[in-house]
Design a protein around this motif. Structure first.
Motif, PDB file in Angstrom:
ATOM      1  N   PRO A   1     -12.669  42.424  38.160  1.00  0.00           N
ATOM      2  CA  PRO A   1     -12.365  41.489  37.398  1.00  0.00           C
ATOM      3  C   PRO A   1     -11.956  40.250  38.324  1.00  0.00           C
ATOM      4  N   SER A   2     -10.915  40.543  39.206  1.00  0.00           N
ATOM      5  CA  SER A   2     -10.371  39.361  39.884  1.00  0.00           C
ATOM      6  C   SER A   2     -11.374  38.631  40.933  1.00  0.00           C
TER       7      SER A   2
ATOM      8  N   THR B   1     -14.609  38.990  40.476  1.00  0.00           N
ATOM      9  CA  THR B   1     -15.640  38.210  39.642  1.00  0.00           C
ATOM     10  C   THR B   1     -15.199  36.679  39.214  1.00  0.00           C
ATOM     11  N   LEU B   2     -13.908  36.369  39.164  1.00  0.00           N
ATOM     12  CA  LEU B   2     -13.259  35.264  38.703  1.00  0.00           C
ATOM     13  C   LEU B   2     -13.328  34.201  39.723  1.00  0.00           C
TER      14      LEU B   2
ATOM     15  N   THR C   1     -19.674  42.764  35.494  1.00  0.00           N
ATOM     16  CA  THR C   1     -18.435  43.562  35.812  1.00  0.00           C
ATOM     17  C   THR C   1     -17.498  43.714  34.353  1.00  0.00           C
TER      18      THR C   1
ATOM     19  N   LEU D   1     -12.741  43.260  32.047  1.00  0.00           N
ATOM     20  CA  LEU D   1     -12.141  42.076  31.896  1.00  0.00           C
ATOM     21  C   LEU D   1     -11.180  42.212  30.855  1.00  0.00           C
ATOM     22  N   ASN D   2      -9.892  41.666  30.907  1.00  0.00           N
ATOM     23  CA  ASN D   2      -9.160  41.492  29.698  1.00  0.00           C
ATOM     24  C   ASN D   2      -9.209  40.179  28.925  1.00  0.00           C
TER      25      ASN D   2
ATOM     26  N   GLU E   1      -8.877  37.123  31.125  1.00  0.00           N
ATOM     27  CA  GLU E   1      -9.768  36.919  32.156  1.00  0.00           C
ATOM     28  C   GLU E   1     -11.238  36.456  31.571  1.00  0.00           C
ATOM     29  N   LYS E   2     -11.397  36.682  30.296  1.00  0.00           N
ATOM     30  CA  LYS E   2     -12.635  36.595  29.769  1.00  0.00           C
ATOM     31  C   LYS E   2     -12.492  35.028  29.073  1.00  0.00           C
TER      32      LYS E   2
ATOM     33  N   LEU F   1     -13.266  33.172  32.482  1.00  0.00           N
ATOM     34  CA  LEU F   1     -14.630  33.128  32.802  1.00  0.00           C
ATOM     35  C   LEU F   1     -15.479  31.926  31.883  1.00  0.00           C
TER      36      LEU F   1
END
Length: 266
Positions: A77-78, A80-81, A98, A101-102, A105-106, A109
């Protein structure tokens, strides 16, 4: 479309290189490995075991910024962002496979999708995404008279639970039934918990061996049970779906898309 694969030396990265090489209409433009990897400078095709492709592995997206149109990301997640922010800044599309993601985070994105085109799905398999369509149809027809249980199994190395695919299956069923998954989900059961409530959606998780991915959704009532099952036996199924999504993004406006869009299932 020129595709960049990040994590090119990993299991999924190698499959993505192979899938890209086997798909018409796309080409491998870049392959990124860790900056401290001994494979920096190695031919991406040789990393994937398919012979020379004429694409040398680099240590960062910045080193390859002129060589690709769309990035495929199956990392963390980290990371990917970070990669999505880079793509938004440099007008590159991105396909995100990925998981884990919480909600925050979504949301982050989605903010990058205001500047570039993004395909984000918890599972890139074409079969899984057809299964989601079948689940929605089944839930609408069967209604509240049928109990819903979701059982998923993955390899011992998977770090998130339940899987992103299982959660998406739960969301699809809940939406079809007019429920909020946050309110009706039950994750595992232990002890004297009393009888099952009518509208809960149960999740059970298995982590063992080298299971690539298995999902089973039960619709059960007195006298019968319907099971909708998907089993993946190779990571190549996810790689092929991701490459298909990358190809589909050509010419698409900035926005957040999913595999249902890619497969025209909406």
């Amino acid at each position: 479309m020129r595709i960049a694969v990040i994590g090119a030396s990993g299991r999924m990265g190698k499959n993505l290189i192979i899938a890209t090489n086997e798909t018409d209409g796309v080409s491998l433009g870049a392959a990124i490995v860790r900056s401290d990897s001994s494979l920096v400078g190695a031919d991406a095709g040789e990393i994937a075991g398919i012979g020379k492709l004429g694409v040398s592995a680099t240590a960062s997206l910045a080193d390859s910024v002129a060589d690709f149109d769309v990035l495929i990301d199956f990392t963390t997640p980290s990371l990917t962002l970070e990669n999505a922010a880079f793509c938004a800044e440099h007008n590159k599309a991105i396909v995100v496979g990925t998981t884990g993601l919480n909600n925050a985070e979504k949301t982050q994105l989605a903010s990058y999708a205001e500047k570039t085109s993004v395909v984000f799905a918890p599972n890139m398999s074409i079969g899984v995404n057809l299964t989601l369509k079948l689940l929605s149809t089944a839930a609408q027809i069967l209604g509240d008279d049928y109990d819903v249980e979701i059982v998923e199994a993955h390899h011992r190395h998977k770090v998130d639970s339940p899987s992103g695919t299982a959660l998406r299956m739960g969301e699809v069923v809940a939406e079809a039934l007019g429920r909020d998954l946050k309110e009706c989900a039950v994750y595992g059961r232990e002890g004297q918990i009393g009888p099952r409530t009518q509208k809960e959606i149960g999740f059970e998780t298995i982590r063992a061996g080298d299971v690539v991915g298995e999902h089973s959704v039960w619709f059960a009532t007195e006298g019968e049970r319907i099971e909708i099952v998907h089993k993946a036996s190779s990571r190549m199924t996810f790689a092929k779906g991701a490459v298909r999504a990358a190809n589909w993004l050509e010419g698409k406006a900035a926005g957040l898309y999913d595999m249902q869009d890619v497969l025209n299932l909406k």
